[in-house]
Design an enzyme around this catalytic site. Structure first.
Site, PDB file in Angstrom:
ATOM      1  N   LYS A  14       0.859  -1.193   0.000  1.00  0.00           N
ATOM      2  CA  LYS A  14       0.000   0.000   0.000  1.00  0.00           C
ATOM      3  C   LYS A  14       0.891   1.238   0.000  1.00  0.00           C
ATOM      4  O   LYS A  14       1.824   1.354   0.792  1.00  0.00           O
ATOM      5  CB  LYS A  14      -0.890  -0.015   1.250  1.00  0.00           C
ATOM      6  CG  LYS A  14      -1.849   1.161   1.394  1.00  0.00           C
ATOM      7  CD  LYS A  14      -1.306   2.294   2.273  1.00  0.00           C
ATOM      8  CE  LYS A  14      -0.683   1.847   3.547  1.00  0.00           C
ATOM      9  NZ  LYS A  14       0.044   2.976   4.237  1.00  0.00           N
ATOM     10  N   ASP A 149      -4.291   0.791   9.048  1.00  0.00           N
ATOM     11  CA  ASP A 149      -4.103   0.521   7.619  1.00  0.00           C
ATOM     12  C   ASP A 149      -4.818  -0.740   7.159  1.00  0.00           C
ATOM     13  O   ASP A 149      -4.883  -1.005   5.949  1.00  0.00           O
ATOM     14  CB  ASP A 149      -2.615   0.383   7.296  1.00  0.00           C
ATOM     15  CG  ASP A 149      -1.939   1.720   7.029  1.00  0.00           C
ATOM     16  OD1 ASP A 149      -2.654   2.719   6.826  1.00  0.00           O
ATOM     17  OD2 ASP A 149      -0.698   1.765   7.040  1.00  0.00           O
TER      18      ASP A 149
END
Length: 295
Positions: A14, A149
């Site tokens: 990510k 996250d």
């Protein structure tokens, strides 16, 4: 149903194309505004039939960045996923024992959500292996409990992150592009970076509905920031070296640090352009990957 074969999931890196710290909650958690995308780089997880009692989960860790990671039930996110999911399902009745193998291909503590992506991939694997239906709302609540996250890593699609990371909104339509990731080989502590950052806040960004090309996207992103970058560079000066190298590479449209570091990224017009530039960036001790975004 019984786990008779091997199930696989990928845990893609990510990347925060920008990251604004917009405020702080009374409980100390920082509020963020960020555009997250995913790349072709990632860890790999495999789930095999296991041994032991109902719902038992064992974990083996391999791969170039597996050294130093431990399968500790209290700290390892994959094993915490299993514990939370067993609780959500009301116990272990009917749950097959499984063995999870993590092939750790991404640097650890590097600002690209590797541990969070692994946790999300483990959630997806166990939901495929164990009977039961976890509604989307509960799944995202479990993900948030595991880390800020983890929610965005559940779907592994570009998204606008808000709140502490749990609020996800659609991302602008992204142009086809290439990306290069570079890590200097040093782990950076997220809490230390937040402690070291200047105690100021940045408003949420104004983004278009779509970008027609990489040049337009890079132009808009260059007017935004990663509010953690300066603090991370002060703690880990090699990050600045990586950024200097990336910014000097022909074809680089934008270079910036992702998350709390130390991984940095550079945007290019195409995956091939990013791969063509890779040799000019590689240094001893650096991890470098170049290719496409994950669709």
């Amino acid at each position: 149903m019984p786990v008779t074969g091997t199930l696989y999931e990928s845990a893609h890196a990510k990347i925060n194309l920008y990251l604004h710290v917009t405020g702080r909650r009374p409980d100390g958690y920082h509020l963020l505004d960020s555009l997250a995308v995913f790349t072709g780089a990632g860890d790999r997880l495999a789930l095999h039939p296991g041994h032991g009692g109902a719902g038992a989960v064992s974990l083996d860790i391999a791969g170039p960045f597996g050294a130093g990671l431990v399968a500790d039930a209290d700290s390892n996110l994959i094993l915490r996923v299993a514990r939370l999911l067993r609780g959500e399902m009301g116990g272990t009745d009917g749950l097959e024992p499984v063995r999870v193998v993590l092939d750790k291909m991404l640097p650890v503590a590097s600002g690209i959500g590797g541990g969070s992506a692994d946790a999300a991939a483990a959630l997806r694997l166990l939901l495929r292996a164990w009977p039961g239906n976890v509604p989307r709302e509960r799944l995202m609540a479990l993900a948030t409990e595991l880390g800020a996250d983890v929610p965005v890593c559940i779907d592994q699609r570009a998204a606008r992150m808000g709140g502490i990371g749990e609020r996800l909104d659609p991302a602008p339509a992204l142009p086809a592009c290439g990306i290069m990731l570079v890590n200097c080989g040093e782990a950076v502590s997220t809490p230390a970076v937040f402690r070291a950052r200047a105690p100021v806040f940045t408003p949420a960004a104004s983004l278009p509905a779509a970008w027609p090309d990489v040049a337009a996207m890079a132009r808009d992103l260059s007017g935004l920031t990663n509010d953690l970058q300066d603090a991370a560079c002060a703690i880990c000066p090699p990050i600045r070296t990586v950024l200097d190298v990336l910014e000097a590479v022909p074809g680089c449209r934008l270079a910036r640090m992702s998350g709390s570091g130390a991984t940095c990224f550079a945007l290019f017009d195409s995956p091939q352009a990013a791969q063509d530039a890779q040799a000019a960036v590689e240094r001893p001790g650096w991890w470098v990957w170049a290719g496409p975004l994950h669709a």
